[in-house]
Structures are given as structure tokens and as C-alpha cells.
Design a protein around this motif. Structure first.
Motif, PDB file in Angstrom:
ATOM      1  N   PRO A  92       0.820  -1.214   0.000  1.00 50.01           N
ATOM      2  CA  PRO A  92       0.000   0.000   0.000  1.00 50.01           C
ATOM      3  C   PRO A  92       0.858   1.270   0.000  1.00 50.01           C
ATOM      4  N   ALA A  93       0.395   2.267  -0.723  1.00 48.51           N
ATOM      5  CA  ALA A  93       1.117   3.535  -0.814  1.00 48.51           C
ATOM      6  C   ALA A  93       1.349   4.141   0.567  1.00 48.51           C
ATOM      7  N   CYS A  94       0.410   3.954   1.461  1.00 56.15           N
ATOM      8  CA  CYS A  94       0.552   4.491   2.816  1.00 56.15           C
ATOM      9  C   CYS A  94       1.738   3.860   3.544  1.00 56.15           C
ATOM     10  N   VAL A  95       1.932   2.571   3.361  1.00 58.39           N
ATOM     11  CA  VAL A  95       3.064   1.891   3.997  1.00 58.39           C
ATOM     12  C   VAL A  95       4.379   2.390   3.391  1.00 58.39           C
ATOM     13  N   LEU A  96       4.407   2.530   2.074  1.00 60.43           N
ATOM     14  CA  LEU A  96       5.598   3.083   1.425  1.00 60.43           C
ATOM     15  C   LEU A  96       5.888   4.486   1.953  1.00 60.43           C
ATOM     16  N   ALA A  97       4.851   5.289   2.100  1.00 60.44           N
ATOM     17  CA  ALA A  97       5.019   6.660   2.584  1.00 60.44           C
ATOM     18  C   ALA A  97       5.498   6.689   4.037  1.00 60.44           C
ATOM     19  N   GLN A  98       5.045   5.745   4.843  1.00 62.54           N
ATOM     20  CA  GLN A  98       5.518   5.668   6.223  1.00 62.54           C
ATOM     21  C   GLN A  98       7.001   5.322   6.274  1.00 62.54           C
ATOM     22  N   CYS A  99       7.429   4.408   5.419  1.00 54.31           N
ATOM     23  CA  CYS A  99       8.850   4.054   5.359  1.00 54.31           C
ATOM     24  C   CYS A  99       9.681   5.237   4.872  1.00 54.31           C
ATOM     25  N   PHE A 100       9.216   5.907   3.852  1.00 53.11           N
ATOM     26  CA  PHE A 100       9.881   7.088   3.312  1.00 53.11           C
ATOM     27  C   PHE A 100      10.038   8.139   4.413  1.00 53.11           C
ATOM     28  N   THR A 101       8.971   8.402   5.129  1.00 51.84           N
ATOM     29  CA  THR A 101       8.981   9.400   6.198  1.00 51.84           C
ATOM     30  C   THR A 101       9.901   8.979   7.336  1.00 51.84           C
ATOM     31  N   GLY A 102       9.885   7.700   7.662  1.00 50.72           N
ATOM     32  CA  GLY A 102      10.759   7.201   8.728  1.00 50.72           C
ATOM     33  C   GLY A 102      12.231   7.423   8.421  1.00 50.72           C
ATOM     34  N   MET A 103      12.626   7.215   7.178  1.00 53.58           N
ATOM     35  CA  MET A 103      14.018   7.475   6.801  1.00 53.58           C
ATOM     36  C   MET A 103      14.350   8.946   6.977  1.00 53.58           C
ATOM     37  N   LEU A 104      13.426   9.814   6.571  1.00 49.36           N
ATOM     38  CA  LEU A 104      13.659  11.250   6.703  1.00 49.36           C
ATOM     39  C   LEU A 104      13.729  11.683   8.163  1.00 49.36           C
ATOM     40  N   VAL A 105      12.871  11.125   8.991  1.00 49.64           N
ATOM     41  CA  VAL A 105      12.888  11.470  10.421  1.00 49.64           C
ATOM     42  C   VAL A 105      14.259  11.152  11.007  1.00 49.64           C
ATOM     43  N   GLN A 106      14.789  10.000  10.666  1.00 51.19           N
ATOM     44  CA  GLN A 106      16.098   9.624  11.207  1.00 51.19           C
ATOM     45  C   GLN A 106      17.203  10.550  10.708  1.00 51.19           C
ATOM     46  N   LEU A 107      17.233  10.824   9.426  1.00 52.83           N
ATOM     47  CA  LEU A 107      18.308  11.643   8.859  1.00 52.83           C
ATOM     48  C   LEU A 107      18.166  13.122   9.212  1.00 52.83           C
ATOM     49  N   ALA A 108      16.958  13.606   9.408  1.00 51.52           N
ATOM     50  CA  ALA A 108      16.745  15.018   9.728  1.00 51.52           C
ATOM     51  C   ALA A 108      17.202  15.359  11.147  1.00 51.52           C
ATOM     52  N   GLN A 109      17.407  14.367  11.970  1.00 47.27           N
ATOM     53  CA  GLN A 109      17.826  14.633  13.341  1.00 47.27           C
ATOM     54  C   GLN A 109      19.227  15.215  13.413  1.00 47.27           C
ATOM     55  N   ASP A 110      20.024  14.949  12.397  1.00 48.94           N
ATOM     56  CA  ASP A 110      21.376  15.496  12.336  1.00 48.94           C
ATOM     57  C   ASP A 110      21.539  16.175  10.982  1.00 48.94           C
ATOM     58  N   PRO A 111      21.324  17.492  10.919  1.00 46.57           N
ATOM     59  CA  PRO A 111      21.393  18.191   9.623  1.00 46.57           C
ATOM     60  C   PRO A 111      22.818  18.199   9.080  1.00 46.57           C
ATOM     61  N   ALA A 112      23.118  17.258   8.251  1.00 52.26           N
ATOM     62  CA  ALA A 112      24.469  17.069   7.716  1.00 52.26           C
ATOM     63  C   ALA A 112      24.836  18.170   6.727  1.00 52.26           C
ATOM     64  N   GLU A 113      26.099  18.189   6.382  1.00 54.22           N
ATOM     65  CA  GLU A 113      26.595  19.101   5.353  1.00 54.22           C
ATOM     66  C   GLU A 113      25.986  18.703   4.007  1.00 54.22           C
ATOM     67  N   PRO A 114      25.937  19.626   3.046  1.00 52.18           N
ATOM     68  CA  PRO A 114      25.308  19.329   1.746  1.00 52.18           C
ATOM     69  C   PRO A 114      25.847  18.075   1.054  1.00 52.18           C
ATOM     70  N   ALA A 115      27.143  17.849   1.085  1.00 50.30           N
ATOM     71  CA  ALA A 115      27.704  16.673   0.406  1.00 50.30           C
ATOM     72  C   ALA A 115      27.199  15.380   1.047  1.00 50.30           C
ATOM     73  N   LEU A 116      27.119  15.355   2.364  1.00 48.42           N
ATOM     74  CA  LEU A 116      26.626  14.157   3.046  1.00 48.42           C
ATOM     75  C   LEU A 116      25.126  13.985   2.829  1.00 48.42           C
ATOM     76  N   ARG A 117      24.378  15.096   2.800  1.00 46.29           N
ATOM     77  CA  ARG A 117      22.944  14.989   2.490  1.00 46.29           C
ATOM     78  C   ARG A 117      22.751  14.392   1.101  1.00 46.29           C
ATOM     79  N   HIS A 118      23.599  14.791   0.160  1.00 45.31           N
ATOM     80  CA  HIS A 118      23.534  14.247  -1.200  1.00 45.31           C
ATOM     81  C   HIS A 118      23.788  12.735  -1.172  1.00 45.31           C
ATOM     82  N   GLN A 119      24.828  12.316  -0.479  1.00 42.38           N
ATOM     83  CA  GLN A 119      25.138  10.878  -0.377  1.00 42.38           C
ATOM     84  C   GLN A 119      24.008  10.122   0.306  1.00 42.38           C
TER      85      GLN A 119
END
Length: 137
Positions: A92-119
Motif C-alpha cells: 500500500p502507498a501508505c506503507v511506502l510513505a511511512q517508510c519514506f517518512t521514517g528514513m527522513l525522520v532519522q536523517l533530519a535529526q542530524d542536519p548534515a553538510e550538503p555533500a553528506l545529504r547528497h550521499q
């Protein structure tokens, strides 16, 4: 964004996510790049608005509503991509969206430099689109 209003943050987030819809006629070899671009634009948005990101996207009491908003918006985008046969429809699209959001929640906790955000964006796109299973070819 100079405004510290959570509503304005959510409006900008909504506008950004709606702009990330992948066109149904995108070339197959561009799907991974477009998904990486989606992750990168969102990570950049969060990093550029770090104080508001912490307040509105990551910490209670406002985070839950904002994360639900992101799940809902991404679910709409992903459902369109499923209907156009760009993405699998057995999840389901909702499950995909929850996974997508979960990855962002984890990575947004530490606002990395632009090069690392790109990677990180490229890694998230590979994980999201191709999974973790290393199949023998």
C-alpha cells in the motif's frame, strides 16, 4: 524560511512534497535519480530550517501531526506512481510513505553538510527503490 510559525512550515512542506511527484512518463533509468532528488530536497529543506524542523517535525507535541502530513502527502504521490505502473502496487502507498517518512525522520535529526545529504539521499533512494536484499544475478 524566516517565519517561525508551524503552519507556515507545514505549508512550505506541502508545496515542496507536491512538487516532487514523479511524472508517469519519466524514463525508467531516471526513477532512482528522481527519488534521490526527492530525498535531497526534503533533507535540504529540513537542514535549512533546522530550528523549526526540530520543533515541528521531530519533537513532540507538533511532530506527530507534521509527520502524519508528510505521510499523507507522500502517500498521494506514491499512489499516483503506482497507478501509472511506475512503482509496485502490492504494498500500500501508505506503507511506502511511512517508510519514506521514517528514513527522513532519522536523517533530519542530524542536519548534515550538503555533500553528506547528497550521499544520504542517494543511499535512501537505492534502499527505497531497490531494497536491502542482495539477490544473486
Amino acid at each position: 524560511m524566516s517565519d517561525t510559525n508551524p503552519g507556515v512550515f507545514r505549508e512550505h512542506l506541502t508545496t515542496l512534497v507536491r512538487s516532487l511527484l514523479i511524472a508517469p512518463d519519466v524514463a525508467e533509468n531516471q526513477v532512482l535519480d528522481r527519488m534521490a532528488l526527492s530525498f535531497r530536497k526534503l533533507l535540504n529543506f529540513f537542514a535549512e530550517n533546522n530550528e523549526l524542523t526540530q520543533q515541528v517535525f521531530l519533537l513532540p507535541p507538533l511532530a506527530q501531526e507534521t509527520q502524519r502530513l508528510l505521510v499523507s502527502l507522500m502517500s498521494e504521490n506514491l499512489a499516483h506512481n503506482q497507478q501509472s505502473k511506475l512503482f509496485r502496487s502490492d504494498i500500500p502507498a501508505c506503507v511506502l510513505a511511512q517508510c519514506f517518512t521514517g528514513m527522513l525522520v532519522q536523517l533530519a535529526q542530524d542536519p548534515a553538510e550538503p555533500a553528506l545529504r547528497h550521499q544520504n539521499s542517494q543511499a535512501c533512494a537505492r534502499l527505497f527503490c531497490e531494497g536491502v536484499w542482495l539477490r544473486e544475478s
